[in-house]
Scaffold this motif. Structure first.
Motif, mmCIF file in Angstrom:
data_model
loop_
_atom_site.group_PDB
_atom_site.id
_atom_site.type_symbol
_atom_site.label_atom_id
_atom_site.label_comp_id
_atom_site.label_asym_id
_atom_site.label_seq_id
_atom_site.Cartn_x
_atom_site.Cartn_y
_atom_site.Cartn_z
ATOM 1 N N ARG A 65 0.842 -1.184 0.000
ATOM 2 C CA ARG A 65 0.000 0.000 0.000
ATOM 3 C C ARG A 65 0.881 1.239 0.000
ATOM 4 O O ARG A 65 1.698 1.422 0.898
ATOM 5 C CB ARG A 65 -0.948 0.038 1.196
ATOM 6 N N LEU A 66 0.693 2.068 -0.992
ATOM 7 C CA LEU A 66 1.376 3.338 -1.067
ATOM 8 C C LEU A 66 0.458 4.428 -0.523
ATOM 9 O O LEU A 66 -0.764 4.343 -0.655
ATOM 10 C CB LEU A 66 1.756 3.670 -2.510
ATOM 11 N N ASN A 122 -8.985 15.861 -7.174
ATOM 12 C CA ASN A 122 -8.967 14.612 -7.913
ATOM 13 C C ASN A 122 -7.563 14.038 -7.778
ATOM 14 O O ASN A 122 -6.592 14.784 -7.701
ATOM 15 C CB ASN A 122 -9.287 14.870 -9.380
ATOM 16 N N MET A 123 -7.459 12.697 -7.747
ATOM 17 C CA MET A 123 -6.192 12.083 -7.382
ATOM 18 C C MET A 123 -5.777 11.031 -8.396
ATOM 19 O O MET A 123 -6.641 10.378 -8.983
ATOM 20 C CB MET A 123 -6.321 11.402 -6.026
ATOM 21 N N SER A 178 -8.035 4.729 -2.466
ATOM 22 C CA SER A 178 -8.933 5.212 -1.431
ATOM 23 C C SER A 178 -8.368 6.517 -0.888
ATOM 24 O O SER A 178 -7.225 6.876 -1.185
ATOM 25 C CB SER A 178 -9.079 4.181 -0.313
ATOM 26 N N ARG A 179 -9.169 7.223 -0.123
ATOM 27 C CA ARG A 179 -8.724 8.494 0.422
ATOM 28 C C ARG A 179 -9.231 8.638 1.848
ATOM 29 O O ARG A 179 -10.255 8.089 2.212
ATOM 30 C CB ARG A 179 -9.219 9.648 -0.454
ATOM 31 N N ASN A 239 -5.801 14.046 5.039
ATOM 32 C CA ASN A 239 -5.236 14.633 3.814
ATOM 33 C C ASN A 239 -4.327 13.629 3.094
ATOM 34 O O ASN A 239 -3.253 13.996 2.603
ATOM 35 C CB ASN A 239 -4.452 15.910 4.129
ATOM 36 N N THR A 240 -4.782 12.411 3.026
ATOM 37 C CA THR A 240 -3.965 11.338 2.465
ATOM 38 C C THR A 240 -4.798 10.459 1.554
ATOM 39 O O THR A 240 -5.972 10.212 1.844
ATOM 40 C CB THR A 240 -3.351 10.483 3.590
ATOM 41 N N PHE A 241 -4.209 10.000 0.455
ATOM 42 C CA PHE A 241 -4.857 8.974 -0.334
ATOM 43 C C PHE A 241 -3.892 7.832 -0.561
ATOM 44 O O PHE A 241 -2.679 7.968 -0.347
ATOM 45 C CB PHE A 241 -5.450 9.516 -1.635
ATOM 46 N N TYR A 242 -4.454 6.701 -0.966
ATOM 47 C CA TYR A 242 -3.712 5.448 -0.955
ATOM 48 C C TYR A 242 -3.861 4.699 -2.278
ATOM 49 O O TYR A 242 -4.837 4.871 -3.007
ATOM 50 C CB TYR A 242 -4.222 4.541 0.175
#
Length: 125
Positions: free
Chosen positions: A17-18, A31-32, A69-70, A75-78
């Motif tokens: 998982r990053l 948007n990510m 996911s976010r 303030n992080t997404f994965y």
């Protein structure tokens, strides 16, 4: 500013998982996306989630093996990657964009406004 973390050396078939942490940005409206650059190759699109979307848009090479996911509170997404293959070896970059892009533009690096520094994922066979 974006910071990508979580890369490392894993075995084929493993999961990883990053994460991408954002600072100084209004994260919840973004948007990510994730891109990657394999050794000696061009940067390529991996996956993206647009604001309001419920699905992850991903490239054919990784489809079915990853999810995004976010966590707005952090303030992080994965990027969760499963069944990793040696050809997944690359530097992975996270990116965000303020305005919702059209689907046909997701895979274009020029679409994305802010980029993280990259994290190296190495998958051994």
């Amino acid at each position: 500013q974006l910071q990508a973390l979580g890369g490392g050396l894993v075995q084929a078939g493993d999961s990883l998982r990053l994460s991408c942490a954002a600072s100084g940005l209004s994260f919840s409206i973004f948007n990510m996306a994730w891109f990657r650059q394999p050794p000696g190759k061009e940067r390529e699109f991996v996956a993206a989630i647009r604001q309001g979307d419920t699905i992850t848009h991903s490239s054919d090479s990784v489809k079915g093996r990853l999810t995004m996911s976010r966590d707005n509170a952090k303030n992080t997404f994965y990027l969760q990657m499963n069944s990793l293959k040696p050809e997944d070896t690359a530097v992975y970059y996270c990116a965000v964009k303020r305005n919702r892009p059209i689907l046909s533009a997701l895979a274009l690096a020029a679409t994305w406004n802010y980029w993280g520094q990259g994290t190296l994922v190495t998958v051994s066979s």
